[in-house]
Every structure is written in structure tokens, then in C-alpha cells.
Design a protein around this motif. Structure first.
Motif, PDB file in Angstrom:
ATOM      1  N   LEU A   1       0.912  -1.259  -0.010  1.00  0.00           N
ATOM      2  CA  LEU A   1       0.130   0.090  -0.025  1.00  0.00           C
ATOM      3  C   LEU A   1       0.710   1.139   0.055  1.00  0.00           C
ATOM      4  CD1 LEU A   1      -2.695  -1.020   2.793  1.00  0.00           C
ATOM      5  CD2 LEU A   1      -2.833  -1.242   0.193  1.00  0.00           C
TER       6      LEU A   1
ATOM      7  N   GLU B   1       1.088   5.341  -0.338  1.00  0.00           N
ATOM      8  CA  GLU B   1       0.323   6.404  -0.081  1.00  0.00           C
ATOM      9  C   GLU B   1       1.017   7.425  -0.677  1.00  0.00           C
ATOM     10  OE1 GLU B   1      -0.452   4.566   4.195  1.00  0.00           O
ATOM     11  OE2 GLU B   1       1.396   4.746   2.692  1.00  0.00           O
TER      12      GLU B   1
ATOM     13  N   CYS C   1      -3.810   6.252  -2.371  1.00  0.00           N
ATOM     14  CA  CYS C   1      -3.274   5.055  -1.815  1.00  0.00           C
ATOM     15  C   CYS C   1      -3.294   3.937  -2.895  1.00  0.00           C
ATOM     16  CB  CYS C   1      -3.753   4.474  -0.544  1.00  0.00           C
ATOM     17  SG  CYS C   1      -3.471   2.965   0.118  1.00  0.00           S
TER      18      CYS C   1
ATOM     19  N   MET D   1     -11.523  -0.434   2.570  1.00  0.00           N
ATOM     20  CA  MET D   1     -10.411   0.616   2.673  1.00  0.00           C
ATOM     21  C   MET D   1     -10.514   1.421   3.669  1.00  0.00           C
ATOM     22  SD  MET D   1      -8.307  -0.912   0.422  1.00  0.00           S
ATOM     23  CE  MET D   1      -6.924   0.261   0.473  1.00  0.00           C
TER      24      MET D   1
ATOM     25  N   TRP E   1      -8.651   5.169   5.917  1.00  0.00           N
ATOM     26  CA  TRP E   1      -7.669   6.048   6.173  1.00  0.00           C
ATOM     27  C   TRP E   1      -7.557   6.260   7.555  1.00  0.00           C
ATOM     28  CZ3 TRP E   1      -3.811   7.687   2.846  1.00  0.00           C
ATOM     29  CH2 TRP E   1      -4.035   7.830   1.653  1.00  0.00           C
TER      30      TRP E   1
ATOM     31  N   ARG F   1     -12.970   5.249  -3.867  1.00  0.00           N
ATOM     32  CA  ARG F   1     -12.118   4.205  -4.457  1.00  0.00           C
ATOM     33  C   ARG F   1     -12.355   4.065  -5.917  1.00  0.00           C
ATOM     34  NH1 ARG F   1     -13.249  -0.687  -1.161  1.00  0.00           N
ATOM     35  NH2 ARG F   1     -11.792  -1.696  -2.545  1.00  0.00           N
TER      36      ARG F   1
ATOM     37  N   THR G   1      -7.112   1.839  -6.348  1.00  0.00           N
ATOM     38  CA  THR G   1      -6.469   2.987  -5.582  1.00  0.00           C
ATOM     39  C   THR G   1      -7.602   3.494  -4.617  1.00  0.00           C
ATOM     40  OG1 THR G   1      -4.988   3.736  -7.213  1.00  0.00           O
ATOM     41  CG2 THR G   1      -5.536   5.417  -5.686  1.00  0.00           C
TER      42      THR G   1
ATOM     43  N   CYS H   1      -2.872   4.739   5.135  1.00  0.00           N
ATOM     44  CA  CYS H   1      -3.908   3.703   4.280  1.00  0.00           C
ATOM     45  C   CYS H   1      -3.828   2.187   4.940  1.00  0.00           C
ATOM     46  CB  CYS H   1      -3.482   3.460   2.762  1.00  0.00           C
ATOM     47  SG  CYS H   1      -4.540   2.742   1.788  1.00  0.00           S
TER      48      CYS H   1
END
Length: 118
Positions: free
Chosen positions: A4, A6, A22, A34, A36, A71, A77, A95
């Protein structure tokens, strides 16, 4: 191995905007929830926002109305659009990827620094 990566952090003035990205590799991205998270010096890591494999989003109260997570399952990503940034948003943003069914398949990126200062 899973990666991953970022990007997009930096120095911005209060009220400014940044977009974090990410990029994930070596996972079936569409099958992962996913998120943050962020960690400021001396603080514990805290949730910022998550987006499920199905696209459902969740935000911490302190970023609601200012940040937006999205996303792209073609580009593998996840993004975090951050608007109206405040000095208290200063942190390393990480991430996270967690498999939608097998939650022990849980991965973290190295993080990207966001600094909000005049």
C-alpha cells in the motif's frame, strides 16, 4: 507481498485542500474494505474514514463535511479528498486494507505526512 503506497501529503495553509492517494498491489482490491487513519505525534492512531468493498462510507465526526473518501477498483486506488484543512489535521495519514471476509488479512501503508500550518 502486499503493498500500500500513499502519496499526496505535504504542507498546506489552514483552509486549504489536499488529495491523498493509496495505490494497492498484490490484493484483490475490490474484495477489500479500505480506510484512512492518522496519527499525530504523541497520539494514538485514529480513524479518519473508511469505504467498504461495496462503496459504503464512514467518517469520523471531526472530518465529516470536510473530507471525502472514494475508491477506483480499476486503478486499485483509494483516495481521500481533504478540504478546509485545520492545524489539528496535521498527522501522518496511513492507508489500511482489510479483506471483507477474512479480517486478519489486514495491511497498512507507511504513511504520508500532512502538515497544516500558516
Amino acid at each position: 507481498q502486499v503493498q500500500l503506497v500513499e502519496s499526496g501529503g505535504g504542507l498546506v495553509q489552514p483552509g486549504g485542500s489536499l488529495r491523498l492517494s493509496c495505490a494497492a498491489s498484490r490484493i484483490t482490491f475490490s474484495r477489500y474494505d479500505m480506510g484512512w487513519y492518522r496519527q499525530a505525534p504523541g497520539n494514538q492512531r485514529e480513524l479518519v474514514a473508511t469505504i467498504s468493498s461495496g462503496g459504503a462510507t464512514n467518517y469520523a465526526d471531526y472530518v465529516k463535511g470536510r473530507f471525502a473518501i472514494s475508491r477506483d477498483n480499476v486503478k486499485n486506488t483509494v483516495y481521500l479528498q481533504m478540504n478546509n484543512l485545520r492545524p489539528e489535521d496535521t498527522a501522518v495519514y496511513h492507508c489500511n486494507a482489510r479483506n471483507e471476509l477474512i479480517t486478519r488479512w489486514d495491511y497498512w501503508g507507511q504513511g504520508t505526512q500532512v502538515t497544516v500550518s500558516s
